[in-house]
Design an enzyme around this catalytic site. Structure first.
Site, short mmCIF file in Angstrom:
data_model
loop_
_atom_site.label_atom_id
_atom_site.label_comp_id
_atom_site.label_asym_id
_atom_site.label_seq_id
_atom_site.Cartn_x
_atom_site.Cartn_y
_atom_site.Cartn_z
N LYS A 1 33.40 20.59 43.06
CA LYS A 1 33.14 20.03 41.72
C LYS A 1 34.36 19.26 41.23
O LYS A 1 35.50 19.71 41.45
CB LYS A 1 32.86 21.16 40.71
N ASP B 1 30.73 27.88 47.62
CA ASP B 1 30.88 27.17 46.35
C ASP B 1 32.36 27.08 45.98
O ASP B 1 33.01 28.08 45.75
CB ASP B 1 30.12 27.92 45.24
N TYR C 1 39.55 25.68 40.75
CA TYR C 1 39.81 27.06 41.19
C TYR C 1 41.19 27.18 41.86
O TYR C 1 41.70 28.27 42.03
CB TYR C 1 38.73 27.58 42.14
N HIS D 1 31.64 19.04 37.05
CA HIS D 1 31.77 20.45 36.65
C HIS D 1 31.27 20.71 35.22
O HIS D 1 30.63 21.72 34.96
CB HIS D 1 33.25 20.86 36.77
N1 NAP Z 1 30.03 25.78 37.57
C1 NAP Z 1 30.74 26.56 36.79
O1 NAP Z 1 31.14 26.19 35.67
C2 NAP Z 1 31.09 27.95 37.26
C3 NAP Z 1 31.59 28.89 36.35
C4 NAP Z 1 31.86 30.17 36.81
C5 NAP Z 1 31.66 30.49 38.15
N2 NAP Z 1 31.19 29.54 39.03
C6 NAP Z 1 30.97 29.87 40.46
O2 NAP Z 1 30.10 30.98 40.52
C7 NAP Z 1 30.71 32.02 41.29
C8 NAP Z 1 30.23 33.37 40.81
O3 NAP Z 1 30.59 33.59 39.47
P1 NAP Z 1 31.71 34.68 39.06
O4 NAP Z 1 32.65 34.84 40.19
O5 NAP Z 1 32.25 34.30 37.75
O6 NAP Z 1 30.85 35.99 38.81
P2 NAP Z 1 29.86 36.94 39.66
O7 NAP Z 1 29.70 36.46 41.04
O8 NAP Z 1 28.66 37.13 38.81
O9 NAP Z 1 30.65 38.31 39.64
C9 NAP Z 1 31.83 38.48 40.36
C10 NAP Z 1 32.36 39.87 40.04
O10 NAP Z 1 31.44 40.86 40.47
C11 NAP Z 1 32.04 41.71 41.44
N3 NAP Z 1 31.01 41.97 42.45
C12 NAP Z 1 30.55 41.14 43.42
N4 NAP Z 1 29.55 41.72 44.12
C13 NAP Z 1 29.38 42.94 43.58
C14 NAP Z 1 28.50 44.01 43.86
N5 NAP Z 1 27.60 43.95 44.84
N6 NAP Z 1 28.61 45.15 43.11
C15 NAP Z 1 29.51 45.24 42.12
N7 NAP Z 1 30.37 44.25 41.79
C16 NAP Z 1 30.29 43.11 42.51
C17 NAP Z 1 33.23 40.95 41.97
O11 NAP Z 1 34.29 41.82 42.32
P3 NAP Z 1 34.85 41.95 43.84
O12 NAP Z 1 35.32 40.60 44.29
O13 NAP Z 1 35.96 42.93 43.67
O14 NAP Z 1 33.72 42.48 44.65
C18 NAP Z 1 33.66 40.14 40.74
O15 NAP Z 1 34.44 40.93 39.87
C19 NAP Z 1 32.21 31.77 41.11
O16 NAP Z 1 32.98 32.45 42.05
C20 NAP Z 1 32.24 30.27 41.22
O17 NAP Z 1 32.17 29.88 42.59
C21 NAP Z 1 30.88 28.29 38.59
#
Ligand code: NAP
Length: 304
Positions: A76, A46, A51, A109
């Site tokens: 996006k 993704d 980003y 997005h």
């Molecule tokens: N469409 C949109 O508007 C939108 C908005 C936000 C995000 N996104 C997409 O969604 C993806 C995911 O969202 P996000 O990155 O905000 O949040 P997330 O995936 O819910 O959480 C990421 C956080 O959790 C930690 N983490 C990952 N696996 C873990 C585990 N097994 N145990 C403990 N901690 C863990 C990561 O740290 P480490 O890296 O240190 O492991 C990071 O700090 C984004 O990267 C992006 O691609 C899209």
């Protein structure tokens, strides 16, 4: 590890677990992360223009040189390219950055537009502009005809926006990517999308960096019962609802951990609905009342 799929309304199969990439270049581990992710079985990646790391992802993918047709790459377009005449160039720019000939899925997005020179994530009201969503969507539909994207979809779209869009679409969005975790469950939106053939991808499935779902007492109790981690519980709960997840990590152990699906019982799945904490990370209407309609169903969307 083999990852399951969700069948899109195009007939294509989208891997139900993907790799989030927001902020993933920060640790300087993007190549290692992508190489290990693909090695472990991740096929869905993704990305997004905003980003700011698509060039690094493109360089990494070129080095890894995995067969393109086995990957499912999503990106996006940002709010500053919603004018229909800007949409084809925005896709070309993304394809250049990622060094790809086509995307598997391109999303809008957010359902509002900013002026072309405004890249910020927190626009002021003067930096917004009135581009009807359907004008942008028709330009997206033309991208499918060009063969440069296999599917098109949306992100952060509410039910009320989709209800107005759908009757006007030549191509129904294949996916709506929205914030989904135990503290932001969105049952009505998910049901509406799935009933209308729109697959749901859950972003921030672990609550992101700020929302502490992995410390939730109920999530931790379920994890103990299954001898797994809270992250695996949060991801498996979303998957059990037919929602794809895109957790981000640059940690090799967590990459593997996040691929392991747990089978939750009927009672456990239904008990999630009793969680009393409601928090969301992404809410453009929190600071700008003109954007309240973006995530709040009761506010009227002005821009269809
Ligand atoms: N469409 C949109 O508007 C939108 C908005 C936000 C995000 N996104 C997409 O969604 C993806 C995911 O969202 P996000 O990155 O905000 O949040 P997330 O995936 O819910 O959480 C990421 C956080 O959790 C930690 N983490 C990952 N696996 C873990 C585990 N097994 N145990 C403990 N901690 C863990 C990561 O740290 P480490 O890296 O240190 O492991 C990071 O700090 C984004 O990267 C992006 O691609 C899209």
């Amino acid at each position: 590890m083999t990852v399951g799929h969700i069948k899109l309304n195009t007939g294509a199969l989208m891997p139900e677990i993907g790799l989030g990439t927001w902020l993933s270049e920060r640790e300087g581990l993007l190549f290692e992360t992508l190489a290990e992710a693909i090695n472990l079985g991740y096929r869905h990646i993704d990305c997004a223009k905003i980003y700011g790391n698509q060039q690094e992802i493109g360089n990494a993918l070129a080095r890894i040189n995995f067969p393109r047709k086995e990957l499912f790459i999503v990106s996006k377009i940002w709010q500053n390219v919603h004018r229909p005449e800007l949409v084809p160039g925005a896709l070309d720019d993304i394809l250049d950055e990622l060094q790809l000939k086509y995307l598997d899925l391109l999303l809008i997005h957010f359902p509002y537009a900013q002026k072309p020179d405004v890249l910020t994530k927190d626009p002021t009201v003067d930096e917004l502009e009135n581009v009807p969503i359907m004008d942008t969507w028709r330009a997206m539909e033309a991208l499918v005809d060009s063969g440069k994207v296999r599917a098109i979809g949306v992100s952060n779209f509410t039910r009320s926006v989709l209800e107005k869009m759908i009757p006007q679409c030549r191509i129904i969005p294949a996916v709506n990517q929205v914030e989904i975790h135990p503290y932001n469950q969105s049952p009505e939106l998910v049901k509406f999308c799935q009933d209308n053939g729109i697959a749901v991808t859950g972003y921030c499935p672990l609550g992101g960096v700020k929302i502490n779902v992995m410390n939730d007492d109920f999530v931790k109790r379920v994890a103990e019962a299954h001898q797994c981690t809270p992250a695996q519980v949060a991801l498996s709960w979303a998957l059990s609802r037919g929602i794809a997840v895109i957790p981000k990590t640059t940690n090799k152990l967590r990459l593997k951990e996040n691929l392991k699906k747990i089978t939750l019982s009927y009672d456990e799945r239904h008990a999630f609905a009793q969680i009393k904490t409601h928090e969301r990370k992404v809410d453009p209407g929190r600071d700008l009342k003109e954007l309240k309609w973006v995530v709040h169903e009761d506010a009227e969307c002005p821009l269809i």
